[in-house]
Design an enzyme around this catalytic site. Structure first.
Site, mmCIF file in Angstrom:
data_model
loop_
_atom_site.group_PDB
_atom_site.id
_atom_site.type_symbol
_atom_site.label_atom_id
_atom_site.label_comp_id
_atom_site.label_asym_id
_atom_site.label_seq_id
_atom_site.Cartn_x
_atom_site.Cartn_y
_atom_site.Cartn_z
ATOM 1 N N LYS A 12 -17.012 1.189 -37.916
ATOM 2 C CA LYS A 12 -17.982 0.168 -38.311
ATOM 3 C C LYS A 12 -17.405 -1.205 -37.971
ATOM 4 O O LYS A 12 -16.611 -1.760 -38.716
ATOM 5 C CB LYS A 12 -18.320 0.301 -39.787
ATOM 6 N N GLU A 18 -20.976 25.898 -43.534
ATOM 7 C CA GLU A 18 -22.161 25.924 -44.404
ATOM 8 C C GLU A 18 -23.418 26.410 -43.683
ATOM 9 O O GLU A 18 -24.440 26.647 -44.306
ATOM 10 C CB GLU A 18 -22.440 24.515 -44.943
ATOM 11 N N TRP A 75 -22.158 0.119 -35.271
ATOM 12 C CA TRP A 75 -21.402 1.366 -35.224
ATOM 13 C C TRP A 75 -20.878 1.628 -33.822
ATOM 14 O O TRP A 75 -21.607 1.483 -32.841
ATOM 15 C CB TRP A 75 -22.295 2.553 -35.634
ATOM 16 N N THR A 121 -14.424 26.179 -46.805
ATOM 17 C CA THR A 121 -14.371 25.161 -45.758
ATOM 18 C C THR A 121 -12.939 24.677 -45.635
ATOM 19 O O THR A 121 -12.163 24.717 -46.597
ATOM 20 C CB THR A 121 -15.260 23.949 -46.083
HETATM 21 P P1 AMP Z 1 -16.359 23.713 -39.942
HETATM 22 O O1 AMP Z 1 -17.117 23.915 -41.181
HETATM 23 O O2 AMP Z 1 -14.881 23.726 -40.125
HETATM 24 O O3 AMP Z 1 -16.796 24.648 -38.857
HETATM 25 O O4 AMP Z 1 -16.684 22.239 -39.423
HETATM 26 C C1 AMP Z 1 -18.000 21.830 -39.152
HETATM 27 C C2 AMP Z 1 -17.988 20.504 -38.468
HETATM 28 O O5 AMP Z 1 -17.432 20.604 -37.155
HETATM 29 C C3 AMP Z 1 -19.353 19.912 -38.229
HETATM 30 O O6 AMP Z 1 -19.877 19.302 -39.398
HETATM 31 C C4 AMP Z 1 -19.078 18.919 -37.119
HETATM 32 O O7 AMP Z 1 -18.534 17.714 -37.604
HETATM 33 C C5 AMP Z 1 -18.027 19.631 -36.308
HETATM 34 N N1 AMP Z 1 -18.665 20.267 -35.151
HETATM 35 C C6 AMP Z 1 -19.014 21.549 -35.007
HETATM 36 N N2 AMP Z 1 -19.549 21.766 -33.791
HETATM 37 C C7 AMP Z 1 -19.565 20.572 -33.149
HETATM 38 C C8 AMP Z 1 -20.013 20.124 -31.867
HETATM 39 N N3 AMP Z 1 -20.520 20.956 -30.982
HETATM 40 N N4 AMP Z 1 -19.886 18.815 -31.588
HETATM 41 C C9 AMP Z 1 -19.349 17.958 -32.480
HETATM 42 N N5 AMP Z 1 -18.902 18.321 -33.689
HETATM 43 C C10 AMP Z 1 -19.006 19.618 -34.026
#
Ligand code: AMP
Length: 550
Positions: A443, A331, A448, A187
């Site tokens: 917050k 994940e 929120w 990640t």
């Molecule tokens: P990554 O593991 O780097 O792909 O990051 C995943 C995170 O990206 C998720 O937990 C979200 O916070 C954000 N994310 C992915 N897709 C979206 C979406 N369509 N809208 C908002 N946040 C997103």
């Protein structure tokens, strides 16, 4: 009673074999920056992947579940590595070429990579790191780029083409347990050390089937997908495997990820589908607004990885390109939701569904958990942290060569669900709307405020190119929103009162309107192109931003 069904392991090897035979004529086209792109059929890719497996085994001695890393752009050779390495039983480890060098080194050492396949153009990034990568015994160089930096390095160096040339196009592929590791991806880790997610053959197989379903990306051999999302970012959203399963042609941009070459390759190669994060679509929009190109071949585009501002979706609607919003994580392989509206709705009725993150497929179960650990109803109003489980969702992180896998409490519930860290609501008919990352939500006085809602509203203003809203400490309310905006080129001088009034008109409650404002040259981005809000928070804390308080 046990079933009477055959128990055939779901493996990448089977995806490889299927793609190269049944869909042998489908193509991977790699952009080269030359007048002609490079084209290779699935049959050729399959044969070369087999030669690569032979070379890795016979020449480099790769065996068992050893890790082979890739530091590559999206291109045909990277697809070959994707298929060869897991099929021979080893583990493909894709490296994010945008990570800071120390993090890259940490990741290679943690995964204990034995070899790395690297694009020639990325040698300036890899070579200085090599003295800090003791596990790397072999460097395999593919594609164009100056090789001179390789002189005198410790690992053995191989030229990709020379390495595979003349090798057998058959391999005694092992019959693997489908639960075995096939690939790993760390990640992007905004806090603490990066965490390794290890995909199984089974998870990749099932995820690929889902990607191709009509309710997801809906791809067939009539399609060409422009894979902009990097192969080092969650397996390019599963596309290299999914395409091999259904014979979908791939258009690979290699290192030509700037808006102008992307627009050129779309106009020329006419992909029917594309996958990329919002930042890419923002850049492309600015490009085709300045220098119009025909993008209309892309009937179906997947946008995700960060929230898609509704204004962006509208702008592309006008260009004849339909963006479909998707949510996922490293994940979750990553496909978690896609926003295809339910059947039987008019365009106008579809809109409120299109701007959500979308619906969960059958393979992803979801629940919302409130601050006290209680499970919240799907009523479109109760906001909680999203937790998910399913056959392509991580149950743990890689614990290192001699360690056990890790299940940190803040990431996995006691009953084994993944805590996504995303906060949102789910409608009665199962559509997810994310309002924030748990750590980004503002917050204010016990209530929120969604930073994403403020950003989307701001980005609908004609003078605003991008906007990022972060929580900043406030004596009275605990936290309040700070709105940072990037103005469009040629926009008039900023009028914060007018922007605030614009937010109020677009329906933001009065108490949620920011009083702190700043114009910034660009929103800082993470290594995978998402807004990097921790940088803005830090700049604010250190007094580096020019903030106006209304
Ligand atoms: P990554 O593991 O780097 O792909 O990051 C995943 C995170 O990206 C998720 O937990 C979200 O916070 C954000 N994310 C992915 N897709 C979206 C979406 N369509 N809208 C908002 N946040 C997103």
């Amino acid at each position: 009673m046990l079933s009477t069904m055959q128990d055939v392991p779901l493996t990448v090897t089977r995806i490889l074999h299927h793609g190269m035979t049944i869909h042998g004529k489908s193509q991977v086209t790699t952009w080269t920056g030359e007048p002609e792109p490079h084209r290779r059929t699935f049959a050729e890719i399959g044969a070369r992947a087999t030669q690569l497996a032979n070379a890795l085994r016979d020449e480099l001695g790769i065996d068992g579940d050893q890790r082979v890393a890739t530091l590559m752009w999206n291109n045909a050779e990277h697809v070959e590595a994707y298929l060869a390495i897991p099929s021979m039983g080893a583990v493909l480890h894709t490296l994010n070429l945008r990570l800071p060098p120390e993090q890259l080194a940490w990741i290679v050492n943690h995964a204990d990579d034995k070899a790395v396949i690297v694009n020639g153009s990325l040698l300036p990034l890899l070579v200085p790191l090599l003295p800090h990568l003791p596990s790397i015994e072999h460097v395999v160089v593919a594609g164009p780029g100056d090789r001179s930096a390789l002189a005198g390095i410790t690992p053995r160096v191989h030229e990709y083409e020379e390495l595979i040339a003349g090798r057998s196009t058959t391999f005694d592929w092992p019959e693997l347990d489908e639960r075995q590791a096939a690939a790993m991806c760390y990640t992007s880790g905004t806090t603490g050390d990066p965490k390794g997610v290890v995909y199984s053959h089974r998870s990749i197989y099932l995820h690929s089937m889902q990607v191709n379903m009509t309710e997801s990306m809906g791809l067939t051999d009539k399609d060409t997908t422009l894979v902009v999302v990097p192969q080092f970012h969650v397996n390019a959203w599963g596309l290299p495997h999914a395409t091999f399963m259904s014979g979908v042609n791939m258009l690979m941009p290699d290192r030509f990820l700037q808006p102008a070459p992307l627009a050129d390759m779309i106009e020329r190669e006419r992909p029917t589908h594309a996958a990329a994060v919002p930042t890419i679509w923002q850049g492309l929009l600015a490009e085709v607004t300045a220098n119009p190109r025909d993008l209309t071949s892309m009937a179906n585009v997947t946008i995700g990885g960060a929230a898609c501002p509704p204004s962006l979706m509208e702008a592309y609607d006008k260009l004849g390109v339909r963006l479909c919003h998707a949510w996922g994580m490293t994940e979750t392989s990553p496909l978690g939701t896609m926003a295809h509206p339910p059947a039987g709705l008019s365009d106008e009725e579809q809109w409120p569904y299109r701007v959500t993150q979308g619906r969960f497929p059958a393979g992803v179960e979801a629940r919302l958990v409130g601050p006290g650990g209680e499970h919240l109803p799907w009523d479109g109003e109760s906001a909680g942290e999203l937790e998910v489980r399913g056959p392509w969702i991580a149950a743990a992180y890689y614990g290192g060569s001699d360690g056990e896998h890790l299940r940190p409490e803040d990431k996995f519930s006691e009953d084994g669900w993944l805590k996504t860290g995303d906060v949102g609501v789910i409608s009665t008919d199962g559509f997810l709307t994310l309002t924030d990352r748990a750590k980004d939500v503002i917050k204010s006085g016990g209530e929120w405020i969604s930073s994403v809602e403020l950003e989307n509203a701001l980005m609908a203003h004609p003078d605003v190119a991008e906007a990022a809203v972060v929580a900043v400490p406030d004596e009275k309310w605990g936290e309040r929103p700070l709105a940072t905006v990037v103005l469009k080129e040629g926009a008039a001088d900023v009028d914060y009162e007018a922007l605030k009034a614009f937010l109020a008109e677009s329906g933001i409650a009065k108490w949620q309107l920011p009083e702190r404002w700043s114009v910034i040259p660009a929103v800082p981005k993470t290594s995978v192109g998402k807004f990097d809000k921790k940088v803005i928070r830090k700049q604010y804390a250190e007094g580096e931003l020019d903030v106006t308080q209304l």
